[in-house]
Design an enzyme around this catalytic site. Structure first.
Site, PDB file in Angstrom:
ATOM      1  N   TYR A  58      13.859  37.214  39.494  1.00 58.01           N
ATOM      2  CA  TYR A  58      12.428  36.971  39.292  1.00 58.01           C
ATOM      3  C   TYR A  58      11.981  37.607  37.977  1.00 58.01           C
ATOM      4  O   TYR A  58      12.271  38.784  37.728  1.00 58.01           O
ATOM      5  CB  TYR A  58      11.647  37.549  40.470  1.00 58.01           C
ATOM      6  CG  TYR A  58      10.136  37.399  40.379  1.00 58.01           C
ATOM      7  CD1 TYR A  58       9.553  36.321  39.729  1.00 58.01           C
ATOM      8  CD2 TYR A  58       9.308  38.338  40.969  1.00 58.01           C
ATOM      9  CE1 TYR A  58       8.180  36.191  39.660  1.00 58.01           C
ATOM     10  CE2 TYR A  58       7.923  38.212  40.904  1.00 58.01           C
ATOM     11  CZ  TYR A  58       7.368  37.133  40.247  1.00 58.01           C
ATOM     12  OH  TYR A  58       5.999  37.001  40.181  1.00 58.01           O
ATOM     13  N   CYS A  59      11.307  36.832  37.123  1.00 59.94           N
ATOM     14  CA  CYS A  59      10.744  37.326  35.870  1.00 59.94           C
ATOM     15  C   CYS A  59      11.864  37.922  34.999  1.00 59.94           C
ATOM     16  O   CYS A  59      12.881  37.274  34.766  1.00 59.94           O
ATOM     17  CB  CYS A  59       9.636  38.329  36.163  1.00 59.94           C
ATOM     18  SG  CYS A  59       8.692  38.875  34.727  1.00 59.94           S
ATOM     19  N   LEU A  60      11.739  39.155  34.544  1.00 60.04           N
ATOM     20  CA  LEU A  60      12.785  39.769  33.731  1.00 60.04           C
ATOM     21  C   LEU A  60      14.090  39.891  34.505  1.00 60.04           C
ATOM     22  O   LEU A  60      15.179  39.870  33.920  1.00 60.04           O
ATOM     23  CB  LEU A  60      12.355  41.157  33.249  1.00 60.04           C
ATOM     24  CG  LEU A  60      11.125  41.244  32.345  1.00 60.04           C
ATOM     25  CD1 LEU A  60      10.913  42.665  31.879  1.00 60.04           C
ATOM     26  CD2 LEU A  60      11.261  40.306  31.165  1.00 60.04           C
TER      27      LEU A  60
ATOM     28  N   GLY B 173      15.249  37.628  36.364  1.00 58.93           N
ATOM     29  CA  GLY B 173      15.907  36.344  36.168  1.00 58.93           C
ATOM     30  C   GLY B 173      16.595  36.254  34.821  1.00 58.93           C
ATOM     31  O   GLY B 173      17.682  35.671  34.705  1.00 58.93           O
TER      32      GLY B 173
ATOM     33  N   MET C 213      13.199  32.522  39.077  1.00 52.17           N
ATOM     34  CA  MET C 213      11.784  32.341  39.381  1.00 52.17           C
ATOM     35  C   MET C 213      10.927  32.890  38.244  1.00 52.17           C
ATOM     36  O   MET C 213      10.984  34.087  37.950  1.00 52.17           O
ATOM     37  CB  MET C 213      11.430  33.083  40.680  1.00 52.17           C
ATOM     38  CG  MET C 213      12.213  32.633  41.883  1.00 52.17           C
ATOM     39  SD  MET C 213      11.794  33.629  43.326  1.00 52.17           S
ATOM     40  CE  MET C 213      12.911  32.937  44.527  1.00 52.17           C
TER      41      MET C 213
END
Length: 553
Positions: free
Chosen positions: A284-286, A288, A312
């Site tokens: 998720y975010c960083l 990812g 994500m």
């Protein structure tokens, strides 16, 4: 005093704009004509029935400052329209000029918008009909309540004292409350294994890698909107990384430390606890972005432990990373590095100010008016409590991230090296599930969509309604939600984001069930529930979830 922003870049942007405008007489004439046209539109709107006429100026879709009905009546309508007319002129004036750097054009537009926002009529009690109405109704009590709110917020900002969660939002009891155990811990992260809720589980476990810029429990909020709780209820064995909140003593933690002693260490632990099974990795975010780096490195080195890769709101290309790029150039990165060298980390309030400034109309001024002039308390919410639970980033790691990824965009350009050897995203062969959100101003969906451009494998792409957090925390039953989804076979031809958008019809509801079905289809079937941890392999349960790192302040 500067809020963590280098003044050089913005001074240079204004100079670039002014110099190119000064030698563009045609552009000067166009601006004069635009001003004249806006004055005429303003006069026509004023002569009509308020701000609802065809010639009136409209606020931007995310600008909620003028929603009160009082803004449609004189003289408030005239003040509102005057402000929007000036805003429209500056938007036009800061369009790119021939010969001007695009980054400088974007910065001048951003700064003009920030300056205008400070003098918006909605900010002043004697110009805002909503404040006047509330002051009359409450006999001025709203202003005294607002003054008390301002004093409280000022003290909190100055002292930076960590505030306990409000009643009903206790971490480990009300939030981050999915049952589980911490089965591994080092100085960077704790690994949580969640207790099963079904008699059998899918053979392949799930490892979730959240961003280190925030506490992990955005994905395990209240029981009704916890992504973790949902996955466990669907019959998956779920593991979650809970990153530490680094102190000055951890200033030298590097990006490679987070990959090797973070993500890879977690993969090793999951492989020991659920042996002989591949792993569904989720970032998720960083987290990812880090997962993409790890997956490409594993593919290069012949490590085939990943059953799938789900990203994500995560970017792998930063050429179109939205308005965050306004804050990044060589001068700004050097400025941040100097600041982090002094304090050892980048503190969350410094990052929060940047994110809030991007949508200052709603995230700064509307909230200030509501709290300080209308005297309204902020109602606690699970996502609000999480958002105020601040984290830090170690100086070295953040500097490497800004330079290698944001500033130089090495990952998608094929210039990102791990252990001295370049990695390539196209080497990832595990099936991918990529989620972007429509109104994300941190990871814009067209930037996230570029995952389809830089990878060649089997990939499903989802575009869901909502922002960076709300679009991901989009549980089944959430009202007015929709998403678009498509499948791209391996080696298929590339389709641009706008063409893709036109071809996909929105589906009502949450994308979570679609993802759960996708994961199940790429698993080998249900089997017995694995034990909690693996004491014989050195992964004995240490403490109940949510662990200890989540409480670090």
């Amino acid at each position: 005093m500067s809020g963590g922003v280098s003044s050089h870049a913005f001074t240079e942007a204004w100079s670039d704009w002014a110099q190119h405008l000064s030698r563009s007489p045609g552009r000067q004439l166009e601006l004069a004509e635009r001003a004249q046209r806006n004055v005429m539109r303003l006069m026509m709107a004023a002569s009509g029935s308020g701000a609802d006429t065809e010639s009136s100026f409209k606020p931007k879709s995310y600008d909620h400052r003028f929603q009160h009905p009082g803004w449609q009546k004189m003289p408030f309508a005239l003040w509102q329209q005057s402000f929007l007319a000036v805003q429209d002129w500056w938007d036009y004036a800061t369009d790119p000029l021939r010969g001007m750097r695009q980054a400088d054009a974007d910065r001048t537009r951003f700064m003009a918008r920030q300056l205008l926002d400070t003098v918006a009529p909605s900010n002043f009690p004697w110009l805002n009909p909503e404040i006047i109405e509330e002051t009359t109704r409450r006999g001025g009590r709203n202003l005294t309540d607002g003054a008390a709110n301002f004093t409280s917020d000022f003290v909190k900002t100055v002292t930076q004292v960590h505030q306990p969660a409000p009643e009903g939002f206790e971490i480990g009891k009300d939030l981050a409350c999915t049952p589980g155990e911490v089965v591994f811990r080092n100085d960077i992260f704790e690994l949580i294994q969640y207790a099963p809720q079904t008699e059998t589980v899918q053979a392949e476990p799930i490892l979730i890698i959240p961003a280190w810029i925030m506490k992990y429990y955005i994905l395990d909020l209240s029981p009704h909107n916890s992504l973790v709780n949902y996955l466990v209820g669907q019959g998956f064995t779920v593991f979650m990384i809970s990153w530490c909140n680094p102190t000055v003593d951890q200033a030298e933690l590097s990006l490679e430390d987070y990959r090797k002693r973070g993500v890879l260490a977690a993969l090793d632990a999951v492989s020991a606890i659920v042996p002989e099974q591949k792993i569904h990795a989720v970032g998720y975010c960083l987290g990812g972005t880090m997962l993409s780096i790890t997956a490409a490195t594993m593919a290069r080195d012949g490590d085939e432990r990943l059953a799938s890769v789900s990203l994500m709101a995560a970017q792998i290309d930063f050429a179109e990373a939205g308005e965050l790029l306004l804050f990044l150039d060589e001068s700004q990165v050097a400025f941040l590095e100097d600041m982090m060298w002094e304090q050892g980390y980048l503190d969350r309030p410094q990052m929060a100010r940047t994110f809030a400034t991007i949508r200052a109309e709603d995230l700064v001024y509307s909230r200030a008016v509501r709290r300080y002039f209308l005297g309204k308390e902020n109602l606690p919410s699970d996502i609000g409590v999480w958002n105020s639970d601040t984290t830090r980033m170690p100086a070295r790691m953040h500097s490497e991230y800004l330079r290698a990824l944001f500033l130089e965009n090495r990952l998608s350009a094929g210039r990102f090296a791990v252990e001295g050897r370049v990695i390539a995203l196209k080497d990832i062969t595990a099936p991918m599930f990529v989620v972007a959100t429509e109104t994300d101003h941190i990871a814009p969906w067209r930037s996230v969509y570029k995952t389809r451009l830089f990878t060649h494998g089997d990939l499903d792409f989802v575009l869901t309604k909502g922002g960076h957090n709300g679009g991901i925390v989009s549980e089944p039953g959430h009202p007015r939600r929709h998403y678009r989804i498509s499948h791209r076979p391996a080696e298929a031809l590339y389709i641009g984001p706008d063409d893709w958008f036109e071809q996909q019809d929105p589906k009502p509801g949450s994308w979570w069930p679609e993802w759960a079905e996708w994961l199940a289809a790429r698993s080998s079937g249900a089997g017995p529930v694995p034990g909690m941890g693996a004491p014989e392999a050195g992964y004995a349960p240490l403490v109940e979830a949510p662990g200890t790192y989540v409480f670090q302040t």
